[in-house]
Design an enzyme around this catalytic site. Structure first.
Site, PDB file in Angstrom:
ATOM      1  N   LYS A 208     -12.003   1.549 -14.895  1.00 22.48           N
ATOM      2  CA  LYS A 208     -12.484   0.008 -14.635  1.00 22.48           C
ATOM      3  C   LYS A 208     -12.849  -0.562 -15.742  1.00 22.48           C
ATOM      4  O   LYS A 208     -12.844  -2.163 -15.518  1.00 22.48           O
ATOM      5  CB  LYS A 208     -13.770   0.194 -13.593  1.00 22.48           C
ATOM      6  CG  LYS A 208     -13.243   0.637 -12.241  1.00 22.48           C
ATOM      7  CD  LYS A 208     -12.184  -0.217 -11.066  1.00 22.48           C
ATOM      8  CE  LYS A 208     -11.732  -0.111  -9.976  1.00 22.48           C
ATOM      9  NZ  LYS A 208     -11.044  -0.861  -9.384  1.00 22.48           N
TER      10      LYS A 208
ATOM     11  N   TYR B 156     -13.346   7.191 -13.689  1.00 25.97           N
ATOM     12  CA  TYR B 156     -13.333   6.168 -13.136  1.00 25.97           C
ATOM     13  C   TYR B 156     -14.239   4.779 -13.897  1.00 25.97           C
ATOM     14  O   TYR B 156     -13.695   3.693 -13.858  1.00 25.97           O
ATOM     15  CB  TYR B 156     -14.522   5.734 -11.934  1.00 25.97           C
ATOM     16  CG  TYR B 156     -14.349   5.211 -10.730  1.00 25.97           C
ATOM     17  CD1 TYR B 156     -13.243   5.092  -9.736  1.00 25.97           C
ATOM     18  CD2 TYR B 156     -15.236   4.203 -10.515  1.00 25.97           C
ATOM     19  CE1 TYR B 156     -13.388   4.227  -9.255  1.00 25.97           C
ATOM     20  CE2 TYR B 156     -15.513   3.096  -9.530  1.00 25.97           C
ATOM     21  CZ  TYR B 156     -14.189   2.959  -8.957  1.00 25.97           C
ATOM     22  OH  TYR B 156     -14.822   1.867  -8.488  1.00 25.97           O
TER      23      TYR B 156
ATOM     24  N   THR C  84     -17.282   1.770   2.576  1.00 21.15           N
ATOM     25  CA  THR C  84     -15.135   2.198   3.519  1.00 21.15           C
ATOM     26  C   THR C  84     -15.082   2.766   2.874  1.00 21.15           C
ATOM     27  O   THR C  84     -16.086   4.148   2.855  1.00 21.15           O
ATOM     28  CB  THR C  84     -14.485   1.107   1.476  1.00 21.15           C
ATOM     29  OG1 THR C  84     -14.793   2.386   0.420  1.00 21.15           O
ATOM     30  CG2 THR C  84     -14.964  -0.397   1.361  1.00 21.15           C
TER      31      THR C  84
ATOM     32  N   ASP D  54       1.177  -1.048   0.111  1.00 24.19           N
ATOM     33  CA  ASP D  54      -0.221  -0.313  -0.080  1.00 24.19           C
ATOM     34  C   ASP D  54       0.949   1.094  -0.136  1.00 24.19           C
ATOM     35  O   ASP D  54       1.971   1.011   0.728  1.00 24.19           O
ATOM     36  CB  ASP D  54      -1.397  -0.121   0.968  1.00 24.19           C
ATOM     37  CG  ASP D  54      -2.275   0.919   1.051  1.00 24.19           C
ATOM     38  OD1 ASP D  54      -3.593   0.376   1.174  1.00 24.19           O
ATOM     39  OD2 ASP D  54      -1.883   2.655   1.368  1.00 24.19           O
TER      40      ASP D  54
ATOM     41  N   ASP E 167       4.789   3.105  -4.241  1.00 22.24           N
ATOM     42  CA  ASP E 167       3.715   3.852  -5.080  1.00 22.24           C
ATOM     43  C   ASP E 167       3.362   3.227  -6.410  1.00 22.24           C
ATOM     44  O   ASP E 167       4.539   2.915  -7.240  1.00 22.24           O
ATOM     45  CB  ASP E 167       4.668   4.392  -5.537  1.00 22.24           C
ATOM     46  CG  ASP E 167       3.199   5.486  -6.604  1.00 22.24           C
ATOM     47  OD1 ASP E 167       2.480   4.740  -7.144  1.00 22.24           O
ATOM     48  OD2 ASP E 167       3.113   6.674  -6.555  1.00 22.24           O
TER      49      ASP E 167
END
Length: 252
Positions: free
Chosen positions: A151, A147, A182, A34, A56
């Site tokens: 995806k 986005y 989340t 992460d 990264d």
């Protein structure tokens, strides 16, 4: 050291943490990466046996280093779950190049190069790749062009890899959730809810077919499906894009 090994990206996020917990419960060894060093430290304090690598993964060299570190720690790799992701929204005519690059780099480029780095050891183990895509990779979402593009790319990348890697015994599947409860969803509501996060949540839930019974997907639900797809019992499943969206994409 004979237990299978999974590498989870975006491990400090909501879905990532659920994935780590589920694989550990299943007896797997887990290596995590992460960008957040603090998030990884918290994760390792909860699961001391986890391997961690802060970096990264938008940089292909980092992807290579992460896989090398996982192999150095555990000696093998049996599964890769790409869960790193970011959200930015807004109309195309005012969307910044900075936000566009961030969304495409984290969601698509990082997934591409993590797969690239992991493929050689996955060929050796006849392992599996699970890419966390989205219902936004199946149909358009308003004000989310970047986005959706990212995806949609993840979903088709997954299908292509499934074909390319099938002769090597490596399976590749996509999991496409709807809105998951989340920190990323909280970020969306706080930054794009025009001062009314609860109204933002209500607007998202209005698209689900459950009506007043609609609620957000839990990270554990996504983790359970991803975990299943990495098991020997799922050996016939590859090239799939599996919805976990409470039916929101059923009519599209």
């Amino acid at each position: 050291m004979s237990n299978p090994v999974v590498l989870v990206t975006g491990a400090a996020g909501g879905v990532g943490r659920a994935l780590v917990k589920r694989f550990i419960q299943g007896g797997w060894q887990v290596f995590t990466t992460d960008l957040s060093t603090e998030g990884l430290a918290r994760l390792q304090s909860e699961h001391p046996a986890c391997g961690i690598f802060a970096g990264d993964i938008r940089r292909p060299s980092t992807c290579t280093a992460v896989v090398a570190a996982a192999l150095a720690s555990f000696g093998r790799l049996d599964a890769l779950v790409n869960a790193a992701g970011v959200w930015r929204e807004g109309p195309v005519e005012s969307f910044s190049e900075e936000d566009f690059d961030l969304v495409l780099d984290v969601n698509l480029k990082a997934t591409f190069f993590m797969c690239s780095a992991a493929i050689p050891p996955l060929k050796a183990s006849a392992g599996a790749i699970v890419n966390i895509s989205s219902d936004a990779g199946r149909q358009g979402n308003r004000n989310a062009a970047a986005y959706c593009a990212s995806k949609g790319g993840v979903t088709l990348l997954t299908k292509t890899l499934a074909l390319d890697l099938a002769p090597c015994g490596v399976r590749c599947n996509a999991v496409s959730p709807g809105d998951i409860e989340t920190p990323m969803l909280k970020f969306q509501a706080e930054h794009y809810g025009q001062g009314d996060p609860e109204g933002y949540y209500r607007e998202l839930l209005a698209k689900y077919p459950q009506g007043d019974r609609a609620c957000f997907i839990q990270p554990e639900e996504v983790a359970e499906l991803a975990y299943f797809l990495c098991q020997p019992g799922a050996r016939s499943i590859t090239g799939a894009d599996m919805a976990i969206d409470r039916g929101v994409s059923a009519g599209n």
